[in-house]
Design an enzyme around this catalytic site. Structure first.
Site, PDB file in Angstrom:
ATOM      1  N   ASN A  10     -17.050  15.247  15.998  1.00 27.34           N
ATOM      2  CA  ASN A  10     -16.967  13.902  15.438  1.00 27.34           C
ATOM      3  C   ASN A  10     -18.207  13.138  15.907  1.00 27.34           C
ATOM      4  O   ASN A  10     -18.319  12.797  17.074  1.00 27.34           O
ATOM      5  CB  ASN A  10     -15.675  13.229  15.929  1.00 27.34           C
ATOM      6  CG  ASN A  10     -15.608  11.764  15.526  1.00 27.34           C
ATOM      7  OD1 ASN A  10     -16.392  11.294  14.701  1.00 27.34           O
ATOM      8  ND2 ASN A  10     -14.647  11.040  16.106  1.00 27.34           N
ATOM      9  N   LYS A  12     -19.103  10.175  15.129  1.00 28.42           N
ATOM     10  CA  LYS A  12     -18.892   8.722  15.233  1.00 28.42           C
ATOM     11  C   LYS A  12     -20.077   7.998  14.552  1.00 28.42           C
ATOM     12  O   LYS A  12     -20.554   8.473  13.523  1.00 28.42           O
ATOM     13  CB  LYS A  12     -18.701   8.320  16.701  1.00 28.42           C
ATOM     14  CG  LYS A  12     -17.601   9.175  17.351  1.00 28.42           C
ATOM     15  CD  LYS A  12     -17.159   8.713  18.695  1.00 28.42           C
ATOM     16  CE  LYS A  12     -16.079   9.664  19.214  1.00 28.42           C
ATOM     17  NZ  LYS A  12     -15.496   9.220  20.463  1.00 28.42           N
ATOM     18  N   HIS A  97      -7.974   8.054  14.160  1.00 26.49           N
ATOM     19  CA  HIS A  97      -8.730   8.229  15.406  1.00 26.49           C
ATOM     20  C   HIS A  97      -8.474   7.012  16.306  1.00 26.49           C
ATOM     21  O   HIS A  97      -8.321   5.889  15.817  1.00 26.49           O
ATOM     22  CB  HIS A  97     -10.230   8.365  15.106  1.00 26.49           C
ATOM     23  CG  HIS A  97     -11.000   8.753  16.323  1.00 26.49           C
ATOM     24  ND1 HIS A  97     -11.407   7.825  17.260  1.00 26.49           N
ATOM     25  CD2 HIS A  97     -11.390   9.958  16.792  1.00 26.49           C
ATOM     26  CE1 HIS A  97     -12.026   8.456  18.243  1.00 26.49           C
ATOM     27  NE2 HIS A  97     -12.032   9.756  17.987  1.00 26.49           N
ATOM     28  N   GLU A  99     -10.307   5.198  18.007  1.00 29.44           N
ATOM     29  CA  GLU A  99     -11.217   4.060  17.832  1.00 29.44           C
ATOM     30  C   GLU A  99     -10.828   3.249  16.593  1.00 29.44           C
ATOM     31  O   GLU A  99     -10.964   2.024  16.575  1.00 29.44           O
ATOM     32  CB  GLU A  99     -12.668   4.560  17.778  1.00 29.44           C
ATOM     33  CG  GLU A  99     -13.139   4.954  19.178  1.00 29.44           C
ATOM     34  CD  GLU A  99     -14.129   6.096  19.225  1.00 29.44           C
ATOM     35  OE1 GLU A  99     -14.796   6.386  18.220  1.00 29.44           O
ATOM     36  OE2 GLU A  99     -14.220   6.726  20.311  1.00 29.44           O
ATOM     37  N   GLU A 171      -5.810  13.432  21.390  1.00 30.52           N
ATOM     38  CA  GLU A 171      -6.945  12.857  22.114  1.00 30.52           C
ATOM     39  C   GLU A 171      -6.440  11.720  22.988  1.00 30.52           C
ATOM     40  O   GLU A 171      -6.307  10.580  22.511  1.00 30.52           O
ATOM     41  CB  GLU A 171      -7.983  12.310  21.126  1.00 30.52           C
ATOM     42  CG  GLU A 171      -8.559  13.353  20.200  1.00 30.52           C
ATOM     43  CD  GLU A 171      -9.901  12.916  19.637  1.00 30.52           C
ATOM     44  OE1 GLU A 171     -10.884  13.606  19.882  1.00 30.52           O
ATOM     45  OE2 GLU A 171      -9.964  11.858  18.980  1.00 30.52           O
ATOM     46  N   GLY A 177     -14.842   9.753  25.811  1.00 32.82           N
ATOM     47  CA  GLY A 177     -16.127   9.159  26.184  1.00 32.82           C
ATOM     48  C   GLY A 177     -16.191   8.712  27.635  1.00 32.82           C
ATOM     49  O   GLY A 177     -17.093   7.982  28.023  1.00 32.82           O
ATOM     50  N   SER A 213     -13.751  14.142  26.079  1.00 36.04           N
ATOM     51  CA  SER A 213     -14.728  14.642  27.057  1.00 36.04           C
ATOM     52  C   SER A 213     -14.778  16.171  27.121  1.00 36.04           C
ATOM     53  O   SER A 213     -14.918  16.740  28.216  1.00 36.04           O
ATOM     54  CB  SER A 213     -14.466  14.035  28.441  1.00 36.04           C
ATOM     55  OG  SER A 213     -14.653  12.626  28.384  1.00 36.04           O
TER      56      SER A 213
HETATM   57  P1  13P Z   1     -15.865  12.482  23.525  1.00 36.81           P
HETATM   58  O1  13P Z   1     -15.947  13.983  23.386  1.00 36.81           O
HETATM   59  O2  13P Z   1     -17.195  11.807  23.495  1.00 36.81           O
HETATM   60  O3  13P Z   1     -15.002  12.089  24.686  1.00 36.81           O
HETATM   61  O4  13P Z   1     -15.105  11.934  22.200  1.00 36.81           O
HETATM   62  C1  13P Z   1     -13.915  12.529  21.818  1.00 36.81           C
HETATM   63  C2  13P Z   1     -13.531  12.029  20.475  1.00 36.81           C
HETATM   64  O5  13P Z   1     -13.185  10.879  20.316  1.00 36.81           O
HETATM   65  C3  13P Z   1     -13.617  12.967  19.345  1.00 36.81           C
HETATM   66  O6  13P Z   1     -12.989  12.449  18.212  1.00 36.81           O
END
Ligand code: 13P
Length: 250
Positions: A10, A12, A97, A99, A171, A177, A213
């Protein structure tokens, strides 16, 4: 025979079309097609056509979008529909997601409408679920994940979407992150619970991805969980060599 593992990236809000092109120039050279591996990228929508073109001829690599609206068209400034994403060559869509849920207020009800819209348009929906750190500390992680899964279970109960074209990504929000990963045991434990809920609607075979992560250093141990069928990677999917190392994890 070994099971097929899913490696999803992803991106983002990273990578314009030209950046996507250079990523694939390097990444596809590093990773040969393998029958037991499925790779899915979720670039920003503007880079989808470039990514689709760069990966044409690689049936092991699929391209998806990060977000869709549930309506097919209309006055929804800034949105894209599932049908439009499909027409641009996307084959999948992330839905819910964290976010989108936490920064943009996406509700459980909206994720249900998006699941159906994706499925109707022929996109593979990847429903993301996961608890915040406060919810985990309050011992509510399982309840939150169950509530977020409910729209999917509902669709599956009513045969509203295909059992063979859907995935779930667990997740935990506190692991995204942050460099903090769920322990392999915590990931496996939640995946086993999700599997049990899916089993109640005859969908135990739906692939379950872990995200939060994931790095080249921890991918193998996370994938050792028997209910962990793949990974959904953010930061470490932005660099061809690090994502290629993750895709080689077994
Ligand atoms: P990270 O791997 O940067 O923690 O992000 C995970 C994520 O949100 C994938 O959709």
């Amino acid at each position: 025979m070994s099971r097929t593992l899913v490696f999803a990236g992803n991106w983002k809000m990273h990578k314009a079309p030209a950046d996507a092109r250079s990523f694939f120039d390097e990444f596809l050279g590093r990773i040969a097609p393998a029958g037991d591996r499925r790779i899915i990228f979720f670039p920003p929508a503007l880079a989808v056509p470039t990514a689709v073109e760069a990966c044409s001829g690689r049936s092991d690599v699929e391209i998806g979008v990060q977000h869709i609206h549930w309506e097919e068209l209309g006055a929804f400034t800034g949105e894209i529909s599932a049908g439009m994403a499909r027409a641009a060559g996307a084959q999948a869509s992330l839905i819910g997601h964290s976010e989108r849920r936490h920064l943009f207020g996406e509700t459980v009800g909206e994720t249900g409408k998006k699941l159906q819209a994706a499925s109707r348009a022929g996109l593979l929906p990847v429903l993301c679920v996961g608890e915040t750190i406060d919810e985990r500390r309050a011992d509510r992680a399982e309840q939150v994940v169950r509530e977020q899964l409910e729209p999917l279970l509902d669709c599956l109960r009513g045969n509203g979407i295909s059992r063979d074209r859907v995935m779930v990504a667990y997740e935990p929000v506190w692991a995204i992150g942050t460099g903090e990963t769920a322990s392999p045991d915590d990931a496996q434990e939640m995946h086993a619970r999700i599997r049990a809920l899916l089993d109640e609607v005859d969908a135990a075979h739906v692939p379950l991805l872990y995200g939060g992560s994931v790095k080249p250093e921890n991918a193998s141990v996370l994938l050792s969980g028997e209910d962990v069928d793949g990974v959904l990677v953010g930061g470490a999917s932005l660099e061809p060599s690090s994502f290629a190392r993750i895709c080689d994890a077994r």
